[in-house]
Design an enzyme around this catalytic site. Sequence first.
Site, PDB file in Angstrom:
ATOM      1  N   HIS A 153       1.049  -1.732   0.362  1.00  0.00           N
ATOM      2  CA  HIS A 153       0.278   0.050   0.406  1.00  0.00           C
ATOM      3  C   HIS A 153       1.112   1.102  -0.246  1.00  0.00           C
ATOM      4  O   HIS A 153       0.357   2.722   0.683  1.00  0.00           O
ATOM      5  CB  HIS A 153      -0.820   0.193   1.030  1.00  0.00           C
ATOM      6  CG  HIS A 153      -1.678  -1.215   1.474  1.00  0.00           C
ATOM      7  ND1 HIS A 153      -2.889  -1.345   0.860  1.00  0.00           N
ATOM      8  CD2 HIS A 153      -1.091  -2.367   1.765  1.00  0.00           C
ATOM      9  CE1 HIS A 153      -3.242  -2.820   1.190  1.00  0.00           C
ATOM     10  NE2 HIS A 153      -2.810  -2.863   1.995  1.00  0.00           N
ATOM     11  N   GLU A 287       9.104   8.605 -16.682  1.00  0.00           N
ATOM     12  CA  GLU A 287       7.918   9.272 -17.235  1.00  0.00           C
ATOM     13  C   GLU A 287       7.363   8.873 -18.573  1.00  0.00           C
ATOM     14  O   GLU A 287       6.448   8.458 -18.717  1.00  0.00           O
ATOM     15  CB  GLU A 287       7.267  10.962 -16.574  1.00  0.00           C
ATOM     16  CG  GLU A 287       7.479  10.833 -15.403  1.00  0.00           C
ATOM     17  CD  GLU A 287       8.277  13.148 -15.473  1.00  0.00           C
ATOM     18  OE1 GLU A 287       6.784  13.020 -15.053  1.00  0.00           O
ATOM     19  OE2 GLU A 287       9.254  12.839 -15.374  1.00  0.00           O
TER      20      GLU A 287
END
Length: 458
Positions: A153, A287
């Site tokens: 998480h 990216e």
Amino acid sequence: MWGGRFSDGPSAIMREINASIPFDKALWRQDIAGSRAHVAMLAAQGIVSTEDAEAIDGGLKTITAEYESDGVPEDWNLEDIHMTVEARLTELIGPVAGRLHTARSRNDQVATDFKLWVREAFDQMDAGLAELQRALVTRADEHTGSVMPGFTHLQTAQPVTLGHHLMAYYEMLRRDRSRLADARVRLNESPLGSAALAGTGFPLDREMTANALGFDRPTANSLDAVSDRDFAMDFLFAASTCAVHLSRLAEEFILWASQPFGFVTMADALSTGSSIMPQKKNPDAAELVRGHAGRVIGCTTALMVTMKGLPLAYSKDMQDDKPPVFEAASLMALSIAAMTGMVAGSTFKTERMRQAAELGYATATDLADWLVTEADIPFREAHHITGAAVKLAETRGCALDELPLEDLRDIDARIDERVFAALSVDASVAARASYGGTAPEQVKAQVKRARTELGMDE
Ligand code: ARG
């Protein structure tokens, strides 16, 4: 009715929508290879004379040389690479060129050419992934003992080693490569000789052309052979899954390079600056790898949707099969190369990683495990006791192993001073020595297996 927009009327529109030469010229090598194999077989079977076959083969060799030097002019009237090569052959050797297309259609021709191209794309992607794996294994080898926080998480979970984390990506790429390998096996049947759709009355030797082109065998059903694009979809599925893996790795680098993490400094060669903020070093390459995954998945969707409504056998929709495959292949080649450079050229900030692992109560599970093994407490209860200890440490603003023993004993009297040995991040990773676990000895074993798989020690 739409004459204002088009000076040449509908035929100009037809020419433009019909032309695949702007992109399928990429198949020139495969097209010529297919034709040379075909004409050699036609001669061997006595379907064309040896003399004519030699003239055709000589012309095809000349065209190869032309493509290798200045290329062959592109004419939309000729539609595609197949017509372009044949027209050039006619210019070079005259009407005998017309014998090449005996017992062949552009339908089996394009399926053959495209398979040859995709087969090479499998091999190139595989070679690129092997390089990236080598980079991962080399860096993992340097960091089998470098402790970092492991996350679930994106919350600090348990300490792991950087080597372990990098080797996780090695495993993903290993599966990617096995997907490529099994798709390549399925691809490797030759459509050539299926003709338009029904086969041909000429006495072909399909084994011969299949062998000459490196296929394992001829395809078994001519209708299927000219309408099958599974090999292209297989390529795109494999590329998409791999792109997802690369995107996840890119995302890790993006996070790790951010100031709050500070786990990595990327090589200048794969970063860019900002035109307004002088302090910035942006992870643009990472990216873009993350972005390219979207485009590769889009290519996969494009081809599947193109194919889904087509009755047998060939329909012109199938001409649209090539752009998404070509696009995905070049995006993958760039993404793989960028990630290889990133893995090989980044500086890992191991001190900072260790600090982060020490900060997040990452060894809470170790305290619980210690209570189970050393104090014979059931795990659920141990979990509860540990929770109280974490809460106390949080209030004090200190690490678990900085809590005084008395305070720990106030929470549960069965805790004694031996617990501190279990609470360091090094003890924690060392303890996780199950097969495939994060313990340095296990990671070393993973690296060793990988080096053998990659032939790095030969
Ligand atoms: N340009 C076509 C393609 O790429 C070649 C096959 C054409 N076949 C036909 N029957 N029109 O698919």
